[in-house]
Design a protein around this motif. Sequence first.
Motif, short mmCIF file in Angstrom:
data_model
loop_
_atom_site.label_atom_id
_atom_site.label_comp_id
_atom_site.label_asym_id
_atom_site.label_seq_id
_atom_site.Cartn_x
_atom_site.Cartn_y
_atom_site.Cartn_z
N VAL A 20 0.86 -1.17 0.00
CA VAL A 20 0.00 0.00 0.00
C VAL A 20 0.90 1.22 0.00
O VAL A 20 1.73 1.39 0.90
CB VAL A 20 -0.92 0.01 1.23
CG1 VAL A 20 -1.80 1.23 1.24
CG2 VAL A 20 -1.77 -1.25 1.25
N THR A 21 0.77 2.08 -1.00
CA THR A 21 1.61 3.28 -1.09
C THR A 21 0.81 4.47 -0.59
O THR A 21 -0.40 4.57 -0.82
CB THR A 21 2.04 3.54 -2.53
OG1 THR A 21 0.87 3.69 -3.33
CG2 THR A 21 2.87 2.40 -3.07
N PRO A 22 1.46 5.39 0.11
CA PRO A 22 0.76 6.59 0.58
C PRO A 22 0.40 7.47 -0.62
O PRO A 22 1.04 7.39 -1.67
CB PRO A 22 1.76 7.27 1.50
CG PRO A 22 3.09 6.75 1.06
CD PRO A 22 2.85 5.38 0.53
N PRO A 23 -0.60 8.31 -0.47
CA PRO A 23 -0.99 9.18 -1.59
C PRO A 23 0.14 10.16 -1.91
O PRO A 23 0.90 10.57 -1.05
CB PRO A 23 -2.23 9.90 -1.09
CG PRO A 23 -2.19 9.77 0.39
CD PRO A 23 -1.44 8.50 0.69
N ALA A 24 0.24 10.51 -3.19
CA ALA A 24 1.28 11.44 -3.63
C ALA A 24 0.98 12.84 -3.14
O ALA A 24 -0.17 13.26 -3.08
CB ALA A 24 1.38 11.41 -5.15
N VAL A 25 2.03 13.58 -2.82
CA VAL A 25 1.88 14.96 -2.35
C VAL A 25 1.91 15.86 -3.57
O VAL A 25 2.82 15.79 -4.40
CB VAL A 25 3.00 15.32 -1.36
CG1 VAL A 25 2.88 16.77 -0.92
CG2 VAL A 25 2.97 14.38 -0.17
N VAL A 26 0.94 16.74 -3.68
CA VAL A 26 0.86 17.65 -4.82
C VAL A 26 1.60 18.93 -4.43
O VAL A 26 1.29 19.55 -3.41
CB VAL A 26 -0.60 17.95 -5.18
CG1 VAL A 26 -0.69 18.94 -6.31
CG2 VAL A 26 -1.33 16.67 -5.51
N GLN A 27 2.57 19.33 -5.24
CA GLN A 27 3.33 20.54 -4.99
C GLN A 27 2.61 21.72 -5.62
O GLN A 27 2.11 21.64 -6.75
CB GLN A 27 4.74 20.42 -5.58
CG GLN A 27 5.57 19.30 -4.98
CD GLN A 27 5.88 19.55 -3.51
OE1 GLN A 27 6.00 20.70 -3.09
NE2 GLN A 27 6.00 18.49 -2.75
N PRO A 28 2.54 22.86 -4.92
CA PRO A 28 1.89 24.04 -5.52
C PRO A 28 2.74 24.61 -6.65
O PRO A 28 3.96 24.53 -6.62
CB PRO A 28 1.76 25.01 -4.34
CG PRO A 28 2.82 24.59 -3.39
CD PRO A 28 2.99 23.11 -3.56
N THR A 29 2.09 25.15 -7.63
CA THR A 29 2.80 25.77 -8.75
C THR A 29 2.57 27.27 -8.70
O THR A 29 1.58 27.76 -8.14
CB THR A 29 2.28 25.23 -10.08
OG1 THR A 29 0.88 25.48 -10.16
CG2 THR A 29 2.52 23.73 -10.20
N THR A 30 3.50 27.99 -9.29
CA THR A 30 3.35 29.45 -9.33
C THR A 30 2.67 29.85 -10.62
O THR A 30 2.82 29.19 -11.66
CB THR A 30 4.73 30.13 -9.24
OG1 THR A 30 5.52 29.66 -10.35
CG2 THR A 30 5.42 29.81 -7.93
N ILE A 31 1.94 30.94 -10.57
CA ILE A 31 1.23 31.43 -11.73
C ILE A 31 2.02 32.59 -12.30
O ILE A 31 2.32 33.56 -11.59
CB ILE A 31 -0.20 31.89 -11.36
CG1 ILE A 31 -0.98 30.71 -10.81
CG2 ILE A 31 -0.90 32.51 -12.55
CD1 ILE A 31 -2.34 31.08 -10.29
N THR A 32 2.38 32.49 -13.56
CA THR A 32 3.11 33.57 -14.22
C THR A 32 2.14 34.35 -15.08
O THR A 32 1.37 33.78 -15.85
CB THR A 32 4.24 33.01 -15.09
OG1 THR A 32 3.67 32.11 -16.03
CG2 THR A 32 5.27 32.29 -14.25
N PRO A 33 2.15 35.68 -14.92
CA PRO A 33 1.21 36.47 -15.74
C PRO A 33 1.61 36.41 -17.21
O PRO A 33 2.78 36.47 -17.56
CB PRO A 33 1.32 37.87 -15.17
CG PRO A 33 2.64 37.91 -14.49
CD PRO A 33 2.95 36.51 -14.05
N GLY A 34 0.67 36.26 -18.06
CA GLY A 34 0.91 36.20 -19.50
C GLY A 34 0.09 37.27 -20.19
O GLY A 34 -0.37 38.24 -19.59
#
Length: 104
Positions: free
Chosen positions: A16-30
């Motif tokens: 049984v593997t633990p759930p993956a941790v989601v890393q936050p991403t940065t938003i770049t203005p376009g």
Amino acid sequence: MFQPKIPTMPQPSGLVTPPAVVQPTTITPGTPAPAPAAAPEPSRPVVQLTPGTAVALVGAGTAVVLVVGTVLVSLLLAVAFTSASVAVCAVVLRSLIASDAKRR
């Protein structure tokens, strides 16, 4: 036959593997998105009252008012008759109790 059968819990079949941790991403203005084009207004059918439909609407409204009025008047009469009969019963019971008390 009458003994309960308790279900057994299934055992894990593998690692049984633990759930993956989601890393936050940065938003770049376009570049800003282009404004949506003005949507054309939907064409709705226009209701035109002809003399025939006006008479039909007046007739239907009159029928509804008459039916609702009849129902309300009949309910009022039912309440009036019920209250009158209860009042007559109360007077009769009162006179019976009073005459019984006088005889004693």
